[in-house]
Write an enzyme that holds these catalytic residues in place. Sequence first.
Site, mmCIF file in Angstrom:
data_model
loop_
_atom_site.group_PDB
_atom_site.id
_atom_site.type_symbol
_atom_site.label_atom_id
_atom_site.label_comp_id
_atom_site.label_asym_id
_atom_site.label_seq_id
_atom_site.Cartn_x
_atom_site.Cartn_y
_atom_site.Cartn_z
ATOM 1 N N HIS A 1 39.501 170.703 -6.813
ATOM 2 C CA HIS A 1 38.147 171.263 -6.846
ATOM 3 C C HIS A 1 37.885 172.114 -5.595
ATOM 4 O O HIS A 1 37.387 173.243 -5.687
ATOM 5 C CB HIS A 1 37.147 170.097 -6.930
ATOM 6 C CG HIS A 1 35.710 170.511 -6.879
ATOM 7 N ND1 HIS A 1 34.878 170.430 -7.964
ATOM 8 C CD2 HIS A 1 34.944 171.000 -5.867
ATOM 9 C CE1 HIS A 1 33.671 170.852 -7.628
ATOM 10 N NE2 HIS A 1 33.687 171.197 -6.351
ATOM 11 N N GLU A 2 38.240 171.583 -4.423
ATOM 12 C CA GLU A 2 37.995 172.307 -3.176
ATOM 13 C C GLU A 2 38.931 173.509 -3.030
ATOM 14 O O GLU A 2 38.545 174.537 -2.470
ATOM 15 C CB GLU A 2 38.162 171.368 -1.981
ATOM 16 C CG GLU A 2 37.167 170.221 -1.940
ATOM 17 C CD GLU A 2 35.728 170.708 -1.950
ATOM 18 O OE1 GLU A 2 35.454 171.781 -1.368
ATOM 19 O OE2 GLU A 2 34.877 170.026 -2.540
ATOM 20 N N HIS B 1 37.419 176.542 -4.587
ATOM 21 C CA HIS B 1 36.498 177.245 -3.686
ATOM 22 C C HIS B 1 37.273 178.062 -2.653
ATOM 23 O O HIS B 1 36.912 179.203 -2.339
ATOM 24 C CB HIS B 1 35.605 176.240 -2.961
ATOM 25 C CG HIS B 1 34.618 175.540 -3.840
ATOM 26 N ND1 HIS B 1 33.735 176.217 -4.650
ATOM 27 C CD2 HIS B 1 34.375 174.215 -4.040
ATOM 28 C CE1 HIS B 1 32.981 175.331 -5.303
ATOM 29 N NE2 HIS B 1 33.352 174.110 -4.954
#
Length: 530
Positions: A213-214, A217
Amino acid sequence: MDESGGSGQPRSGTDRPTKPHAGPTAHTTDPTTPDPHENGNPSATPSTEAAHADRAGDSAQQPAADDDAQDTPASDGTGTPAPAEVPPTGNETGTGDVEHPPAPGTDPRAPADLPRPEAPRAPHPTDDHRTLAHSGAPKSPPPPQSPQPRGGLLMGRPFGVPVYVAPSWFLVAALITWVFGGQLDRVLPELGAARYLVSLFFAVAFYASVLVHELAHTVAALRFKLPVRRIQLQFFGGVSEIEKEAETPGREFVLAFVGPLLSLILAGLFYLAMQPVEPGTVPGVLLAGLMVSNLIVAAFNLLPGLPLDGGRMLRAVVWKITGRPMSGTIAAAWVGRALAVCVLIGLPLLTQSGALGSSAEDNVGMDTVMDALLAAILAAIIWTGAGNSLRMARLREHLPDLRARTLTRRAVPVETDTPLSEALRRANDAGARALVVVDPEGTPLSLVREAAIVGVPEHRRPWVAVSGLAQDITDGMRVSAELAGEDLLDTLRATPATEYLVVEDTGEIYGVLSAADVERAFVKAMARPS
């Protein structure tokens, strides 16, 4: 408004300097003596984040305070302000605009802001591409790399971005292992004590999903040419520390949305992997748990309040509608605070009502206390994150007020063997508050530190050469007079020092920039209402 000026081209020789042209000026009789016209005591503002390693040195004599004005340091030992880390509340000691240096011919109020005496510092990293003031700059060996802030255990550097596991992760991993192990005992009782090994594997796999998920980003930020400082896995998930904001609301929206999108994709992949697996087995339970956990991560992050990804998406929408990023931040931050209150009150009520899947009869005693504690922690994280987002937006809004040209002090060039008393006399005649040591050709070699001047008794100054009180100029200590805002602070943060040589684009010396002056102006800018 930018003031024109500077100290001009450094001169060689021992004759008195000619009258300086327009630029940063200060009426003073001694660069180390407070100006009696100064009416106010600027307060020191320490940096709160360990952005630079602390450096210790030999102690030096503390100057005596003047009855009418005091010289209060505004440096934390590194001499470099930390923009994102200086708290905008609690340390706001003054209001008003950043003061600009007066032009010659007026009666300026010279700031009486001198850093405390300190020992000479070790050299810091340099920027090889920095423009030199003159050709023939002094050659020096590369300085040692200053230690960078860490965030726990370094796990790797995907895409060149360090990934750290914070110590708090081990606590949450143990908590997940214990809770999930209890659930496995009801679903797969035949596992016995081995259920905790399966639970530990689930905790690691879940945080691997958080890392994906990170990374989404991070990849988006790098695609938009935004620097990413690090990724940190913490107690309640992960954080991608992106150092700059997106330039457009569209990019801001994409940057925020890709994280939940990847979590949804992972949930779908785990669901597909469940289909050929028997439900009552260890693989089936693990895949089901990972699917549900990624759905929860995606749904929670899509909630429309800062600091969650949904809050950043809401900020981008309001930014697009109003044309003002600050309006988007304010709207998303207040929605985030409202969301925190809803979590604090609503989560325990939902749990007690059985709406989350468990019967109301089972949610008694210790379970009720744990639910309330979890809700309080989540609410505190959301509320605090929303407030921090507001403060960071306010900081970025005022950063353009910081301009190297308007904060620079007039400087007087002196040769290496010039006595300190003579150098101070020249500074007094020129209305300057800084000394630059130059060679006979006028090439700047070093900066005389104000802290070192203060440590020399007045009766010894005729026998002390300025070269013994100076710090060698590295490329990182050469600052363009055109720098402003975040670019200026990033440059100072890259090479911590108390003074910097400010040069024009042509290479001409403009003056000397004190880190204390920058930090003081930063605090004043932060004190101004948005």
